[in-house]
Motif scaffolding. Structure first.
Motif, short mmCIF file in Angstrom:
data_model
loop_
_atom_site.label_atom_id
_atom_site.label_comp_id
_atom_site.label_asym_id
_atom_site.label_seq_id
_atom_site.Cartn_x
_atom_site.Cartn_y
_atom_site.Cartn_z
N PHE A 271 -24.16 -150.58 -7.01
CA PHE A 271 -24.93 -150.59 -5.76
C PHE A 271 -26.23 -151.35 -5.94
N ALA A 272 -26.97 -151.05 -7.02
CA ALA A 272 -28.27 -151.67 -7.24
C ALA A 272 -28.14 -153.18 -7.41
N LEU A 273 -27.12 -153.62 -8.13
CA LEU A 273 -26.94 -155.06 -8.34
C LEU A 273 -26.41 -155.74 -7.08
N ASN A 274 -25.69 -155.00 -6.24
CA ASN A 274 -25.35 -155.53 -4.92
C ASN A 274 -26.63 -155.88 -4.15
N LEU A 275 -27.62 -154.99 -4.23
CA LEU A 275 -28.90 -155.25 -3.57
C LEU A 275 -29.56 -156.49 -4.14
N LEU A 276 -29.55 -156.59 -5.47
CA LEU A 276 -30.17 -157.73 -6.13
C LEU A 276 -29.60 -159.05 -5.63
N THR A 277 -28.26 -159.10 -5.46
CA THR A 277 -27.62 -160.34 -5.02
C THR A 277 -27.92 -160.67 -3.56
N GLN A 278 -28.53 -159.73 -2.84
CA GLN A 278 -28.94 -159.99 -1.46
C GLN A 278 -30.44 -160.23 -1.35
N GLY A 279 -31.08 -160.41 -2.52
CA GLY A 279 -32.52 -160.67 -2.51
C GLY A 279 -33.38 -159.45 -2.31
N VAL A 280 -32.83 -158.26 -2.59
CA VAL A 280 -33.58 -157.00 -2.45
C VAL A 280 -33.87 -156.46 -3.84
N ASP A 281 -35.14 -156.12 -4.10
CA ASP A 281 -35.53 -155.56 -5.39
C ASP A 281 -34.90 -154.17 -5.55
N PRO A 282 -34.02 -153.97 -6.54
CA PRO A 282 -33.35 -152.67 -6.67
C PRO A 282 -34.25 -151.57 -7.25
N GLN A 283 -35.42 -151.95 -7.77
CA GLN A 283 -36.36 -150.97 -8.33
C GLN A 283 -35.80 -150.26 -9.57
N LEU A 284 -34.78 -150.83 -10.18
CA LEU A 284 -34.22 -150.35 -11.43
C LEU A 284 -34.01 -151.56 -12.32
N ASP A 285 -34.14 -151.36 -13.62
CA ASP A 285 -34.04 -152.49 -14.56
C ASP A 285 -32.69 -152.48 -15.26
N PHE A 286 -31.78 -153.29 -14.76
CA PHE A 286 -30.47 -153.42 -15.37
C PHE A 286 -30.31 -154.80 -16.02
N SER A 287 -31.41 -155.32 -16.56
CA SER A 287 -31.41 -156.68 -17.11
C SER A 287 -30.78 -156.78 -18.49
N ASN A 288 -30.52 -155.64 -19.13
CA ASN A 288 -29.85 -155.66 -20.44
C ASN A 288 -28.56 -154.86 -20.34
#
Length: 557
Positions: A283-300
């Motif tokens: 869900f959070a990365l779906n937001l990221l791909t729409q240009g919305v800051d997910p407010q969670l760090d899933f970068s690793n």
């Protein structure tokens, strides 16, 4: 299959639905329930040390609300809650959440487990579905509502005993899609009347899609209807807790957020009972791909998978969205060609936004690199092979040469019934095109320019085991070399295409030349040469291409 034994879900009649026109423009309030819903679904639940490590990792990812368990259910859960509080392991900006049924002794033990906490959500729940009311509890609507109200009343009294400023209340009408929607509203409002939310002390009404019974759009209708009919709406945080029985847990949560919800409960990678909970990572990365800051760090992503798998003993499917080992990998030739062109376009145009075919997210945003984007097997094509050679070895094959080499790689992979590594692909290119020395081997050459600016070339070869020499004149070194070589092999050789580039930067770099020749018999052939000298690499490429023609002629004979 006996489809007649099932009854379709009866959707509510709802006019003027607004949610389809809404957009998600900000992240919801996230609450991880990995340590409760996720943990209770494991074959071997996490021990205390594993729970502490997982809790710390959830904090690192950025979760501000974390459900830590059901402390009244077991000594393990109680001890974990007390360990976090007694050892001051909960950051000031993180609120823990505990689950509790609405029985007096369970409520008392729940609040005892929270003594001294700086802030906690006490999550009250009871089931309101018709099947649970009629079959499991054998209670009427009024009795079920009374259970919820009495539980809220007791919880409020206990909160005063332990410091009511420390507690936020959450109420869940469990399995609410299986109940009459007006009745769900009635129960929630009765609980809210008891808890009396204010702007300083809001109450969470959590709508658990405990078992998915309907399509995601119908779920959104239910959420919007309930949001429209809740009392104290401005002082209520509407939360969703979706499961994945129909495989639409994420869709239901997304549409539910559009329908008015403010908060989402879920787990990393969707771990949970039956088919799992709603996947917060997805869900959070779906937001990221729409240009919305997910407010969670899933970068690793790789680190997150490691912690998850070590803690839960579960594994991530290779096709799991965003996280699987193969989700950014293309084997299909047409996909590879599109990705290759998209990546080249991004680099060439210096785009400041991501737009690559078949890749909705930049792999680097989740800590992955581009090495595995394209992998080669018998399903692959020229674009993928070209991408591998360019990315790993800086070889920039001309388009026609890509078309020539692609089927060769397909055949090698098909015969070996395996995926080919970049090293194997590079070696196949070298073997097929570069510095081919049989039956014709170039020993050395001398070039001169006469008074008419014509080039003269003399070259020594070993041809079919014998030393031979050629001489040729032409408009340039390559033209002169081809004329002399034509006399040696007995057929005219012309240059059809010529490309070359440096392989490394600097004065000591090597050049690679790609040459396509055309013979008088109508044969086209590619060859390549690598040398610090562009002239040497070019002449060697002509020899390699000629050797490929000569070898094919022998095979045909």
């Amino acid at each position: 299959m006996n489809y007649q034994k099932y009854r379709p879900y009866k959707k509510i009649k709802k006019a003027n639905r607004r949610w389809p026109d809404n957009e998600i423009t900000k992240a919801p309030i996230w609450c991880s329930v990995d340590l409760r819903d996720g943990n209770q679904a494991l074959e071997t639940p996490m021990n205390l040390e594993q729970k502490i490590n997982f809790f710390n990792y959830l904090v690192k990812l950025g979760f501000k609300e974390i459900e830590v368990g059901f402390p009244a259910a077991s000594d393990t859960e109680y001890t974990f809650t007390r360990t976090l509080i007694d050892n001051k392991m909960i950051p000031k900006d993180v609120t823990i959440q505990v689950l509790t049924q609405l029985r007096s002794h369970i409520l008392e033990r729940t609040f005892a487990s929270l003594e001294g906490v700086h802030k906690a959500i006490v999550h009250l729940y009871n089931s309101v579905s018709t099947i649970q009311r009629d079959v499991v509890f054998r209670k009427s609507k009024e009795e079920i509502k009374a259970l919820a109200v009495d539980g809220a009343r007791q919880a409020k009294k206990l909160a005063k005993k332990y410091g009511e400023e420390r507690f936020i209340f959450e109420y869940s009408p469990e399995s609410f899609p299986g109940a009459e929607v007006d009745y769900v509203v009635e129960v929630c409002n009765a609980v809210l009347d008891e808890l009396k939310p204010t702007s300083e002390n809001k109450v969470i009404i959590n709508l658990p899609n405990t078992v998915e019974l309907c399509t995601a759009n119908v779920f959104a209708d239910l959420v919007e209807y309930i949001c429209d009919h809740l009392k104290y709406r401005e002082n209520v945080i509407v939360s969703l807790h979706s499961h994945n029985d129909r495989g639409t847990g994420i869709a239901a949560s997304e549409l539910g957020l559009m329908a008015g919800a403010d908060r989402i409960e879920g787990t990393l990678f969707g771990n949970g009972e039956r088919t799992g909970n709603m996947d917060i990572v997805n869900f959070a990365l779906n937001l990221l791909t729409q240009g919305v800051d997910p407010q969670l760090d899933f970068s690793n992503m790789d680190e997150m998978i490691k912690v998850y798998e070590e803690s839960t003993k579960m594994s991530i499917h290779p096709r799991h969205p965003y996280a699987g080992k193969l989700v950014f990998t293309a084997f299909s030739g047409s996909h590879q060609d599109a990705i290759n062109k998209g990546m080249t376009h991004m680099e060439k145009e210096k785009l400041n936004y991501w737009d690559v075919p078949y890749l909705p997210i930049d792999p680097k945003d989740v800590g992955r690199n581009y090495d595995a984007i394209i992998r080669i097997n018998s399903q692959s094509g020229k674009g993928g092979v070209s991408y591998i050679l360019k990315t790993h070895y800086d070889l920039q094959l001309p388009k026609a040469m890509q078309q020539d080499f692609g089927p060769i790689i397909t055949q090698i992979s098909d015969q070996g019934n395996k995926e080919l590594t970049p090293t194997e692909i590079y070696q196949a290119f070298i073997n097929e095109y570069v510095d081919i020395e049989s039956p014709l081997q170039l020993i050395n050459y001398v070039e001169q320019v006469d008074d008419d600016h014509q080039s003269a070339v003399r070259a020594n070869f070993i041809f079919e085991g014998k030393k031979v020499a050629i001489a040729g004149h032409g408009n340039g070194v390559i033209d002169a070399f081809c004329k002399g070589l034509s006399d040696l092999v007995g057929q005219k050789i012309d240059i059809a295409s010529y490309n070359e580039h440096a392989l490394e930067n600097g004065s000591t770099s090597k050049a690679i030349t790609y040459i396509q020749i055309h013979t008088e018999q109508g044969t086209y052939s590619y060859g390549s040469g690598i040398s610090p000298s562009v002239t040497r690499s070019s002449l060697q490429a002509i020899v390699s291409a000629t050797n490929r023609v000569l070898k094919k002629a022998v095979v045909m004979q």
